[in-house]
Design an enzyme around this catalytic site. Structure first.
Site, mmCIF file in Angstrom:
data_model
loop_
_atom_site.group_PDB
_atom_site.id
_atom_site.type_symbol
_atom_site.label_atom_id
_atom_site.label_comp_id
_atom_site.label_asym_id
_atom_site.label_seq_id
_atom_site.Cartn_x
_atom_site.Cartn_y
_atom_site.Cartn_z
ATOM 1 N N CYS A 1 6.577 0.214 7.311
ATOM 2 C CA CYS A 1 6.116 1.286 6.440
ATOM 3 C C CYS A 1 7.232 1.641 5.461
ATOM 4 O O CYS A 1 8.392 1.736 5.867
ATOM 5 C CB CYS A 1 5.752 2.510 7.293
ATOM 6 S SG CYS A 1 5.273 3.943 6.325
ATOM 7 N N LEU A 2 6.880 1.845 4.195
ATOM 8 C CA LEU A 2 7.892 2.165 3.187
ATOM 9 C C LEU A 2 8.608 3.478 3.495
ATOM 10 O O LEU A 2 9.740 3.680 3.061
ATOM 11 C CB LEU A 2 7.258 2.247 1.788
ATOM 12 C CG LEU A 2 6.680 0.935 1.239
ATOM 13 C CD1 LEU A 2 6.061 1.169 -0.135
ATOM 14 C CD2 LEU A 2 7.741 -0.157 1.165
ATOM 15 N N HIS B 1 -1.878 7.572 7.065
ATOM 16 C CA HIS B 1 -0.952 8.409 6.288
ATOM 17 C C HIS B 1 -1.649 9.681 5.807
ATOM 18 O O HIS B 1 -1.087 10.772 5.890
ATOM 19 C CB HIS B 1 -0.439 7.653 5.056
ATOM 20 C CG HIS B 1 0.805 6.849 5.302
ATOM 21 N ND1 HIS B 1 1.970 7.409 5.770
ATOM 22 C CD2 HIS B 1 1.073 5.540 5.118
ATOM 23 C CE1 HIS B 1 2.902 6.458 5.868
ATOM 24 N NE2 HIS B 1 2.382 5.314 5.486
ATOM 25 N N GLY C 1 0.837 -1.195 0.000
ATOM 26 C CA GLY C 1 0.000 0.000 0.000
ATOM 27 C C GLY C 1 0.872 1.245 0.000
ATOM 28 O O GLY C 1 2.027 1.191 0.438
ATOM 29 N N HIS D 1 -3.667 1.721 8.022
ATOM 30 C CA HIS D 1 -2.319 2.279 7.857
ATOM 31 C C HIS D 1 -2.327 3.405 6.811
ATOM 32 O O HIS D 1 -1.785 4.485 7.047
ATOM 33 C CB HIS D 1 -1.380 1.140 7.436
ATOM 34 C CG HIS D 1 0.041 1.538 7.246
ATOM 35 N ND1 HIS D 1 1.062 1.080 8.041
ATOM 36 C CD2 HIS D 1 0.636 2.353 6.324
ATOM 37 C CE1 HIS D 1 2.209 1.609 7.637
ATOM 38 N NE2 HIS D 1 1.978 2.376 6.583
ATOM 39 N N GLU D 2 -2.953 3.142 5.663
ATOM 40 C CA GLU D 2 -2.926 4.129 4.571
ATOM 41 C C GLU D 2 -3.788 5.356 4.907
ATOM 42 O O GLU D 2 -3.425 6.483 4.583
ATOM 43 C CB GLU D 2 -3.375 3.497 3.249
ATOM 44 C CG GLU D 2 -2.531 2.312 2.774
ATOM 45 C CD GLU D 2 -1.024 2.540 2.802
ATOM 46 O OE1 GLU D 2 -0.590 3.700 2.681
ATOM 47 O OE2 GLU D 2 -0.285 1.552 2.982
ATOM 48 N N GLN E 1 3.146 10.039 0.889
ATOM 49 C CA GLN E 1 4.466 9.402 0.803
ATOM 50 C C GLN E 1 5.213 9.740 -0.482
ATOM 51 O O GLN E 1 6.394 9.425 -0.611
ATOM 52 C CB GLN E 1 4.320 7.877 0.919
ATOM 53 C CG GLN E 1 3.828 7.443 2.291
ATOM 54 C CD GLN E 1 3.641 5.943 2.346
ATOM 55 O OE1 GLN E 1 2.607 5.436 1.930
ATOM 56 N NE2 GLN E 1 4.649 5.239 2.831
HETATM 57 NI NI NI Z 1 3.256 3.459 5.417
#
Ligand code: NI
Length: 176
Positions: free
Chosen positions: A91-92, A137, A46, A133-134, A51
């Site tokens: 998380c990326l 963000h 995701g 999670h998204e 991000q």
């Molecule tokens: Ni993340």
């Protein structure tokens, strides 16, 4: 566009709702495709617009990794949540950081697709976690803001490293 890393300020800002989906469909599709490519390259499931530096309520996700089905979502919102489950999460934008994050076990999400159609989706376990999670963000919230105190402590050295790399303007963060 690139994936941005903690402590990039945009990660802590709230993204704004997207209006007039139909008249912006082409542009949103293009953004969604770029975000999907970045997500797959980073082996993520995701990615939220914050991000990649966009403060718009746009999310891409593919928790199956099958590269098919509805994967670009606009203005996602949790309309109900049920149960609680504590699991490890990453998380990326926080490479090298993992920690236990409490999430609802089940959620119902409303979002719009690129055609402007309203979708109502039920999600459980991993998929419910990805949504939470998204959407976090989009609200400027990261997993480090929700982690248990023990997980947060365990991550503190790595967070300092990321802060230092950011101050130096270093690209080394990618290899952490
Ligand atoms: Ni993340």
């Amino acid at each position: 566009m690139n994936i941005l890393y903690y402590p990039e300020p945009v990660l802590h800002k709230k993204a704004l709702p997207i209006k007039d989906i139909n008249s912006r469909a082409e542009e949103l599709l293009e953004k969604g495709e770029i975000m999907l490519r970045l997500m797959y390259e980073a082996a993520g499931i995701g990615l939220a617009a914050n991000q990649v530096g966009l403060l718009e309520r746009l999310v891409v996700k593919d928790e199956t990794g099958e590269h098919k089905g509805e994967r670009v979502f606009i203005n996602p919102e949790i309309i109900s949540a049920d149960g609680e489950i504590l699991e490890e999460e990453g998380c990326l934008s926080l490479p090298g950081i993992y920690g236990k994050v409490p999430r609802a076990k089940k959620v119902v999400v409303v979002a719009y697709n690129l055609k402007g159609e309203r979708l109502e989706m039920e999600a459980e376990d991993l998929l419910a976690r990805v949504w939470q999670h998204e959407i976090d963000h989009l609200n400027g919230t990261l997993i480090i803001d929700r982690m248990s105190p023990a997980s947060r402590l365990a991550a503190s050295r790595r967070l300092k490293e990321l802060e230092e790399l950011f101050r130096e303007g270093s690209s080394k963060v990618r290899t952490l």
